[in-house]
Design a protein around this motif. Structure first.
Motif, PDB file in Angstrom:
ATOM      1  N   GLY A   1      10.765   3.041  -6.344  1.00 25.38           N
ATOM      2  CA  GLY A   1      11.296   1.783  -5.826  1.00 25.38           C
ATOM      3  C   GLY A   1      11.126   0.621  -6.774  1.00 25.38           C
ATOM      4  N   ARG A   2      11.371  -0.582  -6.253  1.00 33.68           N
ATOM      5  CA  ARG A   2      11.417  -1.791  -7.077  1.00 33.68           C
ATOM      6  C   ARG A   2      10.089  -2.515  -7.167  1.00 33.68           C
ATOM      7  N   THR A   3       9.208  -2.331  -6.174  1.00 33.86           N
ATOM      8  CA  THR A   3       8.015  -3.169  -6.068  1.00 33.86           C
ATOM      9  C   THR A   3       6.845  -2.667  -6.908  1.00 33.86           C
ATOM     10  N   ARG A   4       6.634  -1.384  -6.943  1.00 33.78           N
ATOM     11  CA  ARG A   4       5.458  -0.836  -7.618  1.00 33.78           C
ATOM     12  C   ARG A   4       5.448  -1.107  -9.124  1.00 33.78           C
ATOM     13  N   PRO A   5       6.586  -0.967  -9.823  1.00 31.01           N
ATOM     14  CA  PRO A   5       6.560  -1.319 -11.245  1.00 31.01           C
ATOM     15  C   PRO A   5       6.133  -2.761 -11.505  1.00 31.01           C
ATOM     16  N   ILE A   6       6.541  -3.664 -10.612  1.00 36.94           N
ATOM     17  CA  ILE A   6       6.127  -5.069 -10.771  1.00 36.94           C
ATOM     18  C   ILE A   6       4.624  -5.192 -10.575  1.00 36.94           C
ATOM     19  N   LEU A   7       4.104  -4.487  -9.586  1.00 37.74           N
ATOM     20  CA  LEU A   7       2.665  -4.501  -9.335  1.00 37.74           C
ATOM     21  C   LEU A   7       1.895  -3.993 -10.548  1.00 37.74           C
ATOM     22  N   ILE A   8       2.346  -2.891 -11.122  1.00 42.54           N
ATOM     23  CA  ILE A   8       1.684  -2.323 -12.300  1.00 42.54           C
ATOM     24  C   ILE A   8       1.797  -3.270 -13.484  1.00 42.54           C
ATOM     25  N   GLN A   9       2.953  -3.862 -13.656  1.00 35.58           N
ATOM     26  CA  GLN A   9       3.176  -4.771 -14.774  1.00 35.58           C
ATOM     27  C   GLN A   9       2.195  -5.945 -14.760  1.00 35.58           C
TER      28      GLN A   9
ATOM     29  N   CYS B   1      -0.357  -1.637  -0.008  1.00 41.42           N
ATOM     30  CA  CYS B   1       0.665  -0.746   0.551  1.00 41.42           C
ATOM     31  C   CYS B   1       2.051  -1.242   0.145  1.00 41.42           C
ATOM     32  N   PRO B   2       2.394  -1.164  -1.152  1.00 40.91           N
ATOM     33  CA  PRO B   2       3.732  -1.584  -1.577  1.00 40.91           C
ATOM     34  C   PRO B   2       4.780  -0.568  -1.165  1.00 40.91           C
ATOM     35  N   ARG B   3       5.981  -1.032  -0.936  1.00 41.40           N
ATOM     36  CA  ARG B   3       7.062  -0.146  -0.566  1.00 41.40           C
ATOM     37  C   ARG B   3       7.378   0.803  -1.708  1.00 41.40           C
ATOM     38  N   GLY B   4       7.963   1.956  -1.372  1.00 47.30           N
ATOM     39  CA  GLY B   4       8.471   2.870  -2.376  1.00 47.30           C
ATOM     40  C   GLY B   4       9.974   2.733  -2.431  1.00 47.30           C
ATOM     41  N   TYR B   5      10.680   3.862  -2.296  1.00 46.95           N
ATOM     42  CA  TYR B   5      12.133   3.784  -2.215  1.00 46.95           C
ATOM     43  C   TYR B   5      12.548   3.031  -0.958  1.00 46.95           C
ATOM     44  N   GLU B   6      11.814   3.247   0.121  1.00 48.96           N
ATOM     45  CA  GLU B   6      12.104   2.573   1.385  1.00 48.96           C
ATOM     46  C   GLU B   6      10.927   1.683   1.763  1.00 48.96           C
TER      47      GLU B   6
END
Length: 693
Positions: free
Chosen positions: A539-547, A584-589
């Motif tokens: 999904g869109r959120t986790r890469p931002i969190l890792i970044q 608890c970031p969203r994944g694909y959904e």
């Protein structure tokens, strides 16, 4: 002899006259046709075919899980005239996608590298509203899709629609990297867009030695094929043994070179090819609506319970009057000032919940339909991240307190299907086609309707289902849209109706024999890690969190995928047991099993998923035991968490421990556990939706 010759000559003259008459009629037809062609300054060439992705169609039966077939659903023609000097451009419009949603294969692995029985990175792009019923035809990558072709009579819109809709191509899908195709060959569908009496001519500006004229007798194919990880449109001559001649060497490179218009909203560029002038257009992304806050979702809940949109029953039932009386009793419940079994701050209205739950135990009767065969019906997963639908199904079908054998005694009707097994049994891997899954459920509903009168009485409003797969909202949004849907993917932007539908907890059950294994965690004061997350980059959120936070702060244990193995799995569990806040970031959904995992290990969950309706939203007050952080505030994550006073954290962590009983499965259901909470939310929402006049 002369008499005989005279007699034989008469039939010959008759036949000759008939032959001359027929030849004259044929000549007249030819002249009329040529006159018509001259007036329109065009001749009818062989029709070029557009080769598109295969539209798969499966027969909705348990036995038929064979390879898909293709459907031929439409064609258009381009007309040219060797004598015509006027040029008309064919416009192909490329539109920037403003939202994506994925159709994924079920092979996602969890943080320790083991299979979670979930979804992979196989993306399936759809249009702005996230509705797979309205998918763009061709995905060009880099945020562009092929959407329209413009002729002299208007646009052909390349979107999903029924073939009966004039001017549409029928059903299509986005392009993957397979070479399968959908051939369009019904000229009549597009008569309104490319009428024969109007001329669509080709501007051959790339080959000065070539004159305009009719297309070759063998129809060229126009296809979309992968090339150097990008999609190229190629012209394939059917008479040249498959020789490929590029029409646009790389359409994406042209898109990259586009310049902005004066207002910045639309960008255009024209590309000349050997088959015409192609115009590219990139539209500005539509401004996304701001995510709904908890307060706004509360308002929606109150509004929907106060003014139900449920269908009025077609005929009356004694059950309706009884349920209305129960609803009145709940609304006038005596005030509960203390309770030893429940954590009062965790409920919106503890008095109403207690009254409703007690009346459910004494009153509710459910009929479970026997129709349907395994594995889609009457069998669900009891291990992995989709275990919620399987556990509920098993416990509901085996329950004697709530179920009845006579449907006339039932207040609610349960449709026992597994969305996970539906996908596993009928979905063709890498096909990106799910229509056969929808058809399968619709045929099941038709069977129920033809056999029982209960569905038609309320339009399905007193029926319910429990489904945890990501695709369940799509699979159930048509034939099952009026039912009470308990869904893990509870996204208000994807059709989830607060106050009617139920947000189902996504529980990751690691041991089917002992679903309570490893339950619990360290006391609040023995949790040195401020925040923890580990997982794959879905999904869109986790890469931002890792970044922003991976290896950036010693108090923030933010990791990517953890290595496989038992040791890694135990480390993951220990991190949750020793952290104050579990992200608890969203994944694909919007949903994630980490939400229930955090509660399972007594870690305060941090919801990081815009527009997600948390489980049992109609009865629980999530502010009493969780923290919500909007996705846009991820860069400020530590600031937000550090600003929470210690006293407030202790209240939250105590709330997590108290509500834990509502989020666990038991082999034999116990009061207030997950099985009863799901059933109660279905019951409670039905009471607030019922209408009799």
């Amino acid at each position: 002899m002369e008499d005989w010759m005279a007699r034989s000559k008469k039939p010959c003259q008759t036949r000759t006259r008939r032959l001359v008459l027929v030849m004259g009629m044929l000549a007249s037809v030819v002249l009329v046709f040529r006159s018509f062609s001259f007036n329109t300054r065009s001749v009818m060439p062989p029709f070029p075919l557009l080769e598109m992705p295969v539209l798969q169609k499966r027969s909705p039966s348990n036995e038929d899980i064979s390879s898909p077939t293709s459907m031929r659903v439409g064609e258009f023609s381009l007309l040219s005239d060797s004598t015509n000097s006027t040029q008309t451009s064919v416009v192909i419009e490329v539109v920037e996608k403003n939202k994506t949603s994925e159709v994924k294969e079920d092979n996602r692995v969890d943080e320790d590298g083991t299979n979670m029985d979930s979804d992979s990175d196989d993306d399936f792009e759809v249009d702005g509203d996230g509705d797979p019923d309205n998918e763009f035809l061709i995905d060009l990558g880099d945020g562009f899709v092929l959407e329209k072709i413009k002729g002299p009579a208007g646009y052909i819109t390349l979107q999903k629609s029924k073939i009966t809709k004039k001017g549409s191509f029928g059903e299509q899908d986005s392009v993957g990297k397979s070479s399968t195709s959908l051939v369009l060959e019904d000229v009549g569908v597009l008569n309104d867009v490319f009428p024969e009496e109007k001329n669509v001519e080709l501007n051959d500006s790339t080959n000065p030695n070539k004159t305009n004229g009719p297309l070759p007798s063998s129809p060229p194919l126009v296809s979309v094929v992968p090339h150097e990880d990008r999609l190229i449109r190629e012209k394939v001559d059917a008479n040249a043994n498959g020789t490929s001649i590029p029409v646009v060497s790389d359409i994406l490179s042209k898109v990259d070179d586009m310049g902005a218009s004066s207002n910045g909203s639309v960008v255009t560029n024209s590309v000349s090819t050997d088959v015409g002038s192609i115009s590219l257009k990139k539209k500005k992304k539509k401004q996304a609506d701001p995510p709904a806050t908890m307060s706004e979702m509360n308002d929606i809940l109150i509004k929907n319970h106060a003014s139900s949109r449920a269908m009025r029953p077609r005929w009356s039932s004694a059950h309706d009057q009884k349920l209305l009386g129960i609803k009145a009793l709940i609304e006038n419940a005596p005030i509960v000032r203390a309770d030893r079994e429940l954590h009062m701050p965790a409920f919106r209205n503890i008095s109403m919940f207690k009254r409703s739950y007690n009346l459910m135990e004494r009153t509710l009767k459910v009929y479970v339909y026997k129709e349907g065969s395994k594995p889609v019906f009457h069998q669900g997963p009891i291990k992995g991240i989709y275990a919620s639908e399987g556990w509920f199904m098993r416990l509901m079908e085996g329950n004697r307190q709530y179920t009845v054998k006579d449907p006339r005694k039932a207040h609610l009707f349960y449709l026992p299907f597994s969305s996970r097994n539906l996908e596993f049994s009928l979905y063709v891997p890498n096909s990106h086609k799910r229509h056969n899954l929808v058809d399968y459920l619709e045929s099941y509903v038709d069977k129920i309707v033809s056999k029982y009168p209960y569905w038609n009485r309320t339009g399905g409003a007193d029926h319910f289902l429990v489904a945890c797969h990501d695709w369940a909202p799509y699979e159930t949004r048509h034939a099952l849209r009026r039912t009470i849907r308990a869904l893990c993917n509870a996204d208000i932007t994807d059709g989830f109706k607060i106050g009617k539908d139920v947000s189902l907890p996504e529980t990751y059950v690691r041991s089917a024999r002992n679903p309570l294994r490893d339950l619990g965690g360290r006391p609040a004061r023995e949790r040195p890690i401020l925040a923890f997350f580990a997982g794959n980059m879905h999904g869109r959120t986790r890469p931002i969190l890792i970044q922003h936070w991976e290896n950036r702060d010693p108090d923030m244990k933010i990791l990517g995928p953890m290595p496989p193995g038992v040791k890694s799995k135990m480390n993951y569990i220990q991190y949750m047991k020793t952290s104050k806040y579990c992200l608890c970031p969203r994944g694909y959904e919007v949903n994630s099993p980490r939400l229930v995992e955090a509660i399972f290990y007594e870690c305060v969950p941090v919801l990081m998923s815009d527009n997600y309706v948390p489980p049992f939203f109609e009865v629980l007050d999530w502010d009493a035991f969780s923290v919500t952080v909007e996705e846009k505030d991820i860069p400020r994550l530590k600031e937000i968490l550090s600003a929470i006073p210690e006293e407030r954290y202790l209240e939250l962590q105590n709330g997590v421990r108290k509500v834990q009983q509502h989020f666990v499965w038991h082999s034999k259901p116990v009061k207030y556990d997950l099985f009863h909470m799901v059933l109660h939310s279905v019951w409670f929402n039905r009471l607030n939706q019922i209408k009799i006049r």
